[in-house]
Design an enzyme around this catalytic site. Sequence first.
Site, PDB file in Angstrom:
ATOM      1  N   LEU A   1       0.852  -1.203   0.000  1.00 14.22           N
ATOM      2  CA  LEU A   1       0.000   0.000   0.000  1.00 14.22           C
ATOM      3  C   LEU A   1       0.886   1.250   0.000  1.00 14.22           C
ATOM      4  O   LEU A   1       0.784   2.099   0.875  1.00 14.22           O
ATOM      5  CB  LEU A   1      -0.961  -0.013   1.193  1.00 14.22           C
ATOM      6  CG  LEU A   1      -2.171   0.910   1.045  1.00 14.22           C
ATOM      7  CD1 LEU A   1      -3.170   0.344   0.041  1.00 14.22           C
ATOM      8  CD2 LEU A   1      -2.872   1.130   2.395  1.00 14.22           C
ATOM      9  N   GLY A   2       1.765   1.314  -1.000  1.00 17.98           N
ATOM     10  CA  GLY A   2       2.563   2.535  -1.186  1.00 17.98           C
ATOM     11  C   GLY A   2       1.755   3.494  -2.054  1.00 17.98           C
ATOM     12  O   GLY A   2       0.523   3.465  -2.056  1.00 17.98           O
ATOM     13  N   SER A   3       2.506   4.287  -2.821  1.00 12.83           N
ATOM     14  CA  SER A   3       1.838   5.304  -3.622  1.00 12.83           C
ATOM     15  C   SER A   3       0.933   4.666  -4.693  1.00 12.83           C
ATOM     16  O   SER A   3      -0.192   5.115  -4.917  1.00 12.83           O
ATOM     17  CB  SER A   3       2.944   6.187  -4.179  1.00 12.83           C
ATOM     18  OG  SER A   3       2.639   6.728  -5.366  1.00 12.83           O
ATOM     19  N   ILE A   4       1.393   3.589  -5.335  1.00 12.66           N
ATOM     20  CA  ILE A   4       0.571   2.938  -6.368  1.00 12.66           C
ATOM     21  C   ILE A   4      -0.611   2.209  -5.718  1.00 12.66           C
ATOM     22  O   ILE A   4      -1.768   2.382  -6.119  1.00 12.66           O
ATOM     23  CB  ILE A   4       1.427   1.946  -7.201  1.00 12.66           C
ATOM     24  CG1 ILE A   4       2.485   2.719  -7.987  1.00 12.66           C
ATOM     25  CG2 ILE A   4       0.540   1.115  -8.131  1.00 12.66           C
ATOM     26  CD1 ILE A   4       3.529   1.856  -8.665  1.00 12.66           C
TER      27      ILE A   4
ATOM     28  N   SER B   1       1.239  -5.096   3.888  1.00 10.86           N
ATOM     29  CA  SER B   1       2.491  -4.384   3.610  1.00 10.86           C
ATOM     30  C   SER B   1       3.408  -4.678   4.787  1.00 10.86           C
ATOM     31  O   SER B   1       2.977  -5.315   5.760  1.00 10.86           O
ATOM     32  CB  SER B   1       2.253  -2.886   3.425  1.00 10.86           C
ATOM     33  OG  SER B   1       1.706  -2.353   4.586  1.00 10.86           O
ATOM     34  N   ARG B   2       4.648  -4.197   4.677  1.00  8.79           N
ATOM     35  CA  ARG B   2       5.603  -4.482   5.756  1.00  8.79           C
ATOM     36  C   ARG B   2       5.048  -4.058   7.105  1.00  8.79           C
ATOM     37  O   ARG B   2       5.120  -4.773   8.082  1.00  8.79           O
ATOM     38  CB  ARG B   2       6.916  -3.744   5.493  1.00  8.79           C
ATOM     39  CG  ARG B   2       8.028  -4.670   5.107  1.00  8.79           C
ATOM     40  CD  ARG B   2       9.234  -3.893   4.746  1.00  8.79           C
ATOM     41  NE  ARG B   2       8.886  -2.759   3.879  1.00  8.79           N
ATOM     42  CZ  ARG B   2       9.763  -1.887   3.398  1.00  8.79           C
ATOM     43  NH1 ARG B   2      11.024  -2.016   3.697  1.00  8.79           N
ATOM     44  NH2 ARG B   2       9.398  -0.891   2.610  1.00  8.79           N
TER      45      ARG B   2
ATOM     46  N   VAL C   1       0.886  -5.512 -11.257  1.00 12.46           N
ATOM     47  CA  VAL C   1       1.506  -4.333 -11.893  1.00 12.46           C
ATOM     48  C   VAL C   1       2.794  -3.962 -11.157  1.00 12.46           C
ATOM     49  O   VAL C   1       3.301  -2.852 -11.308  1.00 12.46           O
ATOM     50  CB  VAL C   1       0.541  -3.124 -11.928  1.00 12.46           C
ATOM     51  CG1 VAL C   1      -0.592  -3.339 -12.916  1.00 12.46           C
ATOM     52  CG2 VAL C   1       0.013  -2.786 -10.537  1.00 12.46           C
TER      53      VAL C   1
ATOM     54  N   ARG D   1       6.193  -6.324  -9.965  1.00 16.27           N
ATOM     55  CA  ARG D   1       7.279  -6.981 -10.690  1.00 16.27           C
ATOM     56  C   ARG D   1       6.924  -8.458 -10.824  1.00 16.27           C
ATOM     57  O   ARG D   1       6.332  -9.045  -9.912  1.00 16.27           O
ATOM     58  CB  ARG D   1       8.603  -6.860  -9.928  1.00 16.27           C
ATOM     59  CG  ARG D   1       9.261  -5.502 -10.026  1.00 16.27           C
ATOM     60  CD  ARG D   1       9.851  -5.247 -11.415  1.00 16.27           C
ATOM     61  NE  ARG D   1      10.514  -3.958 -11.502  1.00 16.27           N
ATOM     62  CZ  ARG D   1       9.935  -2.810 -11.858  1.00 16.27           C
ATOM     63  NH1 ARG D   1       8.656  -2.790 -12.174  1.00 16.27           N
ATOM     64  NH2 ARG D   1      10.623  -1.685 -11.928  1.00 16.27           N
TER      65      ARG D   1
ATOM     66  N   GLU E   1      11.023 -11.057 -18.473  1.00 17.85           N
ATOM     67  CA  GLU E   1      10.581 -10.221 -19.605  1.00 17.85           C
ATOM     68  C   GLU E   1      11.681 -10.097 -20.643  1.00 17.85           C
ATOM     69  O   GLU E   1      12.850  -9.979 -20.269  1.00 17.85           O
ATOM     70  CB  GLU E   1      10.194  -8.829 -19.088  1.00 17.85           C
ATOM     71  CG  GLU E   1       8.978  -8.888 -18.200  1.00 17.85           C
ATOM     72  CD  GLU E   1       8.679  -7.544 -17.539  1.00 17.85           C
ATOM     73  OE1 GLU E   1       9.278  -6.526 -17.934  1.00 17.85           O
ATOM     74  OE2 GLU E   1       7.838  -7.526 -16.632  1.00 17.85           O
TER      75      GLU E   1
ATOM     76  N   HIS F   1       4.383  -4.908 -19.996  1.00 17.23           N
ATOM     77  CA  HIS F   1       4.976  -3.953 -19.046  1.00 17.23           C
ATOM     78  C   HIS F   1       4.714  -2.507 -19.513  1.00 17.23           C
ATOM     79  O   HIS F   1       5.661  -1.751 -19.738  1.00 17.23           O
ATOM     80  CB  HIS F   1       6.478  -4.219 -18.879  1.00 17.23           C
ATOM     81  CG  HIS F   1       7.022  -3.698 -17.575  1.00 17.23           C
ATOM     82  ND1 HIS F   1       8.018  -4.318 -16.872  1.00 17.23           N
ATOM     83  CD2 HIS F   1       6.700  -2.599 -16.840  1.00 17.23           C
ATOM     84  CE1 HIS F   1       8.297  -3.638 -15.781  1.00 17.23           C
ATOM     85  NE2 HIS F   1       7.489  -2.572 -15.739  1.00 17.23           N
TER      86      HIS F   1
ATOM     87  N   ALA G   1       2.149  -0.491 -17.938  1.00 18.95           N
ATOM     88  CA  ALA G   1       1.298   0.258 -17.003  1.00 18.95           C
ATOM     89  C   ALA G   1       1.812   1.670 -16.729  1.00 18.95           C
ATOM     90  O   ALA G   1       1.028   2.590 -16.562  1.00 18.95           O
ATOM     91  CB  ALA G   1       1.152  -0.518 -15.697  1.00 18.95           C
TER      92      ALA G   1
HETATM   93  O1  LIG Z   1       7.823  -0.755 -13.917  1.00 20.01           O
HETATM   94  C1  LIG Z   1       8.093   0.403 -13.991  1.00 20.01           C
HETATM   95  C2  LIG Z   1       8.624   1.177 -12.905  1.00 20.01           C
HETATM   96  O2  LIG Z   1       9.105   0.605 -11.919  1.00 20.01           O
HETATM   97  O3  LIG Z   1       8.605   2.411 -13.010  1.00 20.01           O
END
Ligand SMILES: O=CC(=O)O
Length: 336
Positions: free
Chosen positions: A173-176, A195-196, A251, A253, A282, A300, A302
């Site tokens: 639950l970071g910024s993304i 999350s951690r 979205v 890794r 990838e 990849h 997003a």
């Molecule tokens: O995958 C893309 C990023 O980490 O910005």
Amino acid sequence: MPAHENVNIPSGNEEEADRRPLVLVHRLPRFALPFDMRTTFRLLDPIASATDESPQDFLSRHAPSIRALITVGPTPVNADLLDLLPSLRLVVGSSAGVDHINLTDCRRRGIAVTNAGSAYSEDVADYAVALLLDVFRRISAADRFVRTGSWPRKPEYPLGFKLGGKRVGIVGLGSIGSEVAKRLVAFGCRIAYNSRNKKPSAPYTYYANVCDLAVNSDVIVVCCALTKETHHIINKDVMTALGKGGVIINVGRGAVIDEKELVQYLTRGEIGGAGLDVFEKEPDVPKELFTLDNVVLSPHRAVLTPESFEAVREVITANLNAFFSNKPLLSPVQYE
Ligand SMILES: O=CC(=O)O
């Protein structure tokens, strides 16, 4: 944009007269900086330079004046490179993830590292929701159904599922992750996260254990960084806990998920579907996934929009300006 267009190669007196700070552009040949930074910085790009020198010799020749580098996309920053650049004090990442940068080595050598901060977060969150809607409502599969001429022959098409009311477990639950949560709340989903650490300001249920999160979710959305701790955190126990109807969106890794297991669970119908923008190796994608209509695959993408490029250009510029004027960096990566 051709790789060399935004790069200028300083030489001789011209170099002495030019007061723009020198920044090394570190990239694999297939990646280019997708924006122009020449007005502010003097960019040194061994790949675009027209010398006969090897990249190593080129770097060694310029090494004393290289204090900062921009690493383009996932181009690795490893000990071999750092050995060539003893004056380096800043690595500016152009991505949100920094798993391609050897943070331990950077810390040991007193090199600061920055990332893209939240420049990509909204676009990645949009994409995660798009993948989720696509898997639930079978949009890509329906597109194939129409294009292949199946509609007139077979008017029945399998029902998709409603997104509203689903329990969504966000890993990271970071910024993304926070942007994903915000969007899915608007769809009427119930949000929980792992999350951690528990985030005191987040109004969502926290699970310290990913399996517990999965048992209590219809969907898992992977938004976390790849670290030693998160490598294969989505393993077969988590997939079993998620269960037959469960959907996984990634979205973050590729290697956050045990991809071999994911392929097994999908082909055996032991989870309901997946929307994947990232993969372990990838650009190689497991071929078994190509025939599964409940899986949406994406190369990849997003993070990539013209708007996010502009936002990341601003972050990179701000970090470099701060560094060259001895001010605090805008988006420093915290060393573990
Ligand atoms: O995958 C893309 C990023 O980490 O910005």
